[in-house]
Design an enzyme around this catalytic site. Structure first.
Site, mmCIF file in Angstrom:
data_model
loop_
_atom_site.group_PDB
_atom_site.id
_atom_site.type_symbol
_atom_site.label_atom_id
_atom_site.label_comp_id
_atom_site.label_asym_id
_atom_site.label_seq_id
_atom_site.Cartn_x
_atom_site.Cartn_y
_atom_site.Cartn_z
ATOM 1 N N ARG A 123 -11.010 -10.264 28.192
ATOM 2 C CA ARG A 123 -10.850 -11.359 27.226
ATOM 3 C C ARG A 123 -9.653 -12.274 27.523
ATOM 4 N NH1 ARG A 123 -10.770 -8.251 21.854
ATOM 5 N NH2 ARG A 123 -10.458 -6.468 23.230
ATOM 6 N N GLY A 158 -0.026 -0.358 28.751
ATOM 7 C CA GLY A 158 0.589 -1.523 29.379
ATOM 8 C C GLY A 158 0.387 -2.805 28.601
HETATM 9 C C1 UD1 Z 1 -7.369 1.098 22.928
HETATM 10 C C2 UD1 Z 1 -7.669 2.351 22.092
HETATM 11 C C3 UD1 Z 1 -7.710 1.955 20.620
HETATM 12 C C4 UD1 Z 1 -6.410 1.335 20.228
HETATM 13 C C5 UD1 Z 1 -6.056 0.168 21.150
HETATM 14 C C6 UD1 Z 1 -4.643 -0.258 20.873
HETATM 15 C C7 UD1 Z 1 -9.062 3.884 23.371
HETATM 16 C C8 UD1 Z 1 -10.428 4.395 23.620
HETATM 17 N N1 UD1 Z 1 -8.927 2.919 22.500
HETATM 18 O O1 UD1 Z 1 -8.461 0.218 22.757
HETATM 19 O O2 UD1 Z 1 -7.979 3.092 19.818
HETATM 20 O O3 UD1 Z 1 -6.455 0.906 18.884
HETATM 21 O O4 UD1 Z 1 -6.134 0.540 22.529
HETATM 22 O O5 UD1 Z 1 -4.286 -1.394 21.610
HETATM 23 O O6 UD1 Z 1 -8.110 4.407 23.962
HETATM 24 N N2 UD1 Z 1 -6.853 1.275 30.651
HETATM 25 C C9 UD1 Z 1 -6.804 1.930 31.864
HETATM 26 N N3 UD1 Z 1 -7.951 2.389 32.423
HETATM 27 C C10 UD1 Z 1 -9.157 2.267 31.816
HETATM 28 C C11 UD1 Z 1 -9.211 1.602 30.562
HETATM 29 C C12 UD1 Z 1 -8.041 1.132 30.020
HETATM 30 O O7 UD1 Z 1 -5.729 2.076 32.447
HETATM 31 O O8 UD1 Z 1 -10.157 2.733 32.381
HETATM 32 C C13 UD1 Z 1 -5.602 0.756 30.067
HETATM 33 C C14 UD1 Z 1 -5.616 -0.738 29.893
HETATM 34 O O9 UD1 Z 1 -5.041 -1.382 31.027
HETATM 35 C C15 UD1 Z 1 -4.758 -0.946 28.657
HETATM 36 C C16 UD1 Z 1 -4.952 0.331 27.873
HETATM 37 O O10 UD1 Z 1 -5.448 1.285 28.781
HETATM 38 O O11 UD1 Z 1 -3.373 -1.074 28.988
HETATM 39 C C17 UD1 Z 1 -5.938 0.130 26.717
HETATM 40 O O12 UD1 Z 1 -7.173 -0.282 27.226
HETATM 41 P P1 UD1 Z 1 -8.089 -1.339 26.468
HETATM 42 O O13 UD1 Z 1 -9.351 -1.462 27.217
HETATM 43 O O14 UD1 Z 1 -7.330 -2.551 26.181
HETATM 44 O O15 UD1 Z 1 -8.393 -0.512 25.125
HETATM 45 P P2 UD1 Z 1 -8.685 -1.095 23.676
HETATM 46 O O16 UD1 Z 1 -10.122 -1.442 23.571
HETATM 47 O O17 UD1 Z 1 -7.713 -2.118 23.314
#
Ligand code: UD1
Ligand code: CA
Length: 459
Positions: A16, A102
């Site tokens: 996004r 992050g």
């Molecule tokens: C996540 C949480 C959600 C929380 C929110 C807070 C989960 C399943 N959900 O959702 O409960 O309210 O953050 O901001 O954990 N990342 C990785 N590898 C991956 C996927 C993500 O390193 O395979 C990292 C992303 O870079 C990011 C963080 O994890 O820094 C969160 O990932 P994102 O996809 O933004 O999760 P949200 O949908 O925001």
């Protein structure tokens, strides 16, 4: 405090953001989002800090690499639970693992301390109550008020979506339990991802204590998923920075028209007009006044100095009681002593200017050493570049340089000399006296200025 390892999850794409740049590298207050998270992690003094990266390849490690960070690649990116699993080999067998995201940059040290204070046998989740919880995982509690699950918005039923208590993403987990829990995660959910949040029911099944810590202010829990959220966090950060400056006694003409992208240290009675930007490390001594629309980067300004509007100063040291601007440009390596005046449309680069010297209008002073009490006239330039090399100009004390003079470096104008207007100085001059180029001026009597011919069709 138990033995703590920190894992920063930063492998996600951030669709996004609609950007080529990995999300965690987008700048907040002039630094990548992840740099804020790393700083928070370091403040806690953990045993180890692991960064899980993936999307965007080596860009993330390249941007923030440091000897105290361990980088672990996650490829492909199958969710936050899968991301944490990549760091397992670096976490040892006991103690606590603190997971930071992050893209959640504003968490504070006191909150992280509260997260780890419960010891290494407890699962602790950082939560916050948001007016608008859209997009976040919701904290589901039972009738006794204990957390039983975290449900992602995409998986939530309408009643769960109405919950305003959210999961910040920040979580402390008993390291000894990690391997077992992460192996039991499944991707049977709306996003087909291995959710780290699913460890909550696993902990309850294993009779591990589960607790929540509420963020001291909701801002600490805010994540960045879009440019709009990034802009909101930026304003929030800037507003709080401005509030701290006001508390310290800095006079801000308008606290919402100030941007600090680094550290701004101010002495007593500093005043800052609207729309100023401070980058890197800027130190303003007591009684410094900054006019509207100035940009200062990695600069120190001495007491009582006034920077007039629309001035740009980069990597410079400005002495006491100087007057700079309006519309001045001070470039890296400039050192101004006390009572120096640099006026409009004057550019100074890599030059040292001693006390009480002035260049008030339209000048370029580059690679120069200027003595005391020197006056540099309008339109004067140092010709420091011969197309290959830069050369130095030395202007000794008490020199007076008239308007529109060219100083062809390397050249020295010795103490006390006066250089006449329009002179090209290409040889060193002795002290005192007057330096001019022989020029003639004639007057042609009866000379007619050309007049435009009518009707020849030309415009
Ligand atoms: C996540 C949480 C959600 C929380 C929110 C807070 C989960 C399943 N959900 O959702 O409960 O309210 O953050 O901001 O954990 N990342 C990785 N590898 C991956 C996927 C993500 O390193 O395979 C990292 C992303 O870079 C990011 C963080 O994890 O820094 C969160 O990932 P994102 O996809 O933004 O999760 P949200 O949908 O925001
Ligand atoms: Ca997120």
């Amino acid at each position: 405090m138990p033995q703590v390892n920190v894992v920063i999850l930063a492998a996600g794409e951030g669709k996004r953001m609609r950007s080529e740049l990995p999300k965690v590298l987008h700048p907040l207050a002039g630094r990548p989002l992840i740099a804020h998270v790393i700083a928070a992690a370091r403040a806690l003094r953990p045993r180890r800090i692991c960064v899980v990266y993936g999307h965007g390849g080596e860009q993330v490690p390249r941007a923030v690499k440091a000897p105290d960070l361990v980088f672990v690649r996650q490829r492909p990116q199958l969710g936050t639970g899968h991301a944490l699993a990549q760091a397992l080999p670096h976490l040892g067998a006991s103690g606590l693992t603190l997971v930071l995201y992050g893209d959640v940059p504003l968490v504070e040290l006191a909150t992280l301390k509260a997260m780890v204070a419960g010891g290494s046998e407890r699962l602790t989740v950082l939560t916050a109550e948001l007016d608008d919880p859209t997009g976040y995982g919701r904290v589901v509690r039972n009738r006794r008020g204990a957390m039983t699950a975290i449900v992602e918005e995409k998986d939530a039923n309408p009643a769960q979506r109405r919950i305003r208590e959210i999961h910040s993403g920040i979580m402390a987990l008993p390291t000894a339990r990690l391997e077992g829990w992460l192996a039991r995660l499944t991707n049977r959910n709306a996003q087909r991802e291995y959710y780290l949040t699913d460890v909550v029911p696993l902990a309850l099944t294993d009779r591990v204590a589960v607790a929540t810590v509420e963020a001291r202010t909701p801002r600490e829990a805010l994540g960045v998923n879009s440019k709009a959220e990034l802009a909101q966090l930026e304003r929030n950060y800037q507003w709080r920075y401005a509030a701290r400056l006001l508390e310290q006694g800095v006079a801000l003409a308008d606290p919402i028209r100030l941007d600090v992208r680094g550290e701004l240290a101010c002495g007593a009675d500093v005043s800052i007009d609207v729309n100023c930007v401070f980058e890197g490390s800027v130190k303003l001594a007591e009684r410094v006044e900054i006019g509207a629309n100035c940009v200062l980067r990695d600069t120190e300004v001495g007491p009582g100095t006034r920077i007039e509007p629309f001035t740009l100063i980069d990597e410079a040291k400005i002495g006491a009681n100087c007057r700079i601007g309006p519309y001045a440009r001070i470039r890296p390596g400039t050192r101004l002593a006390r009572d120096v005046h640099i006026g409009n449309f004057v550019e100074v680069k890599a030059s040292a200017i001693a006390a009480r010297s002035k260049a008030n209008h339209l000048a370029y002073i580059g690679d120069s050493t200027v003595g005391r009490n020197v006056n540099i006239g309008a339109g004067t330039i140092t010709c420091n570049y011969d197309g290959a090399e830069k050369h130095r100009t030395v202007i000794e004390d008490d020199v007076h340089i008239g308007s529109d003079v060219q100083l062809v470096a390397p050249v020295t104008v010795a103490k006390g000399a006066t250089v006449g207007a329009g002179t090209t100085v290409w040889k060193d001059t002795p002290p005192g006296g007057l330096v001019i180029n022989a020029k003639t001026q004639e007057h042609r009597r009866g000379w007619k200025r050309p007049v435009k011919k009518k009707g020849n069709g030309e415009q």
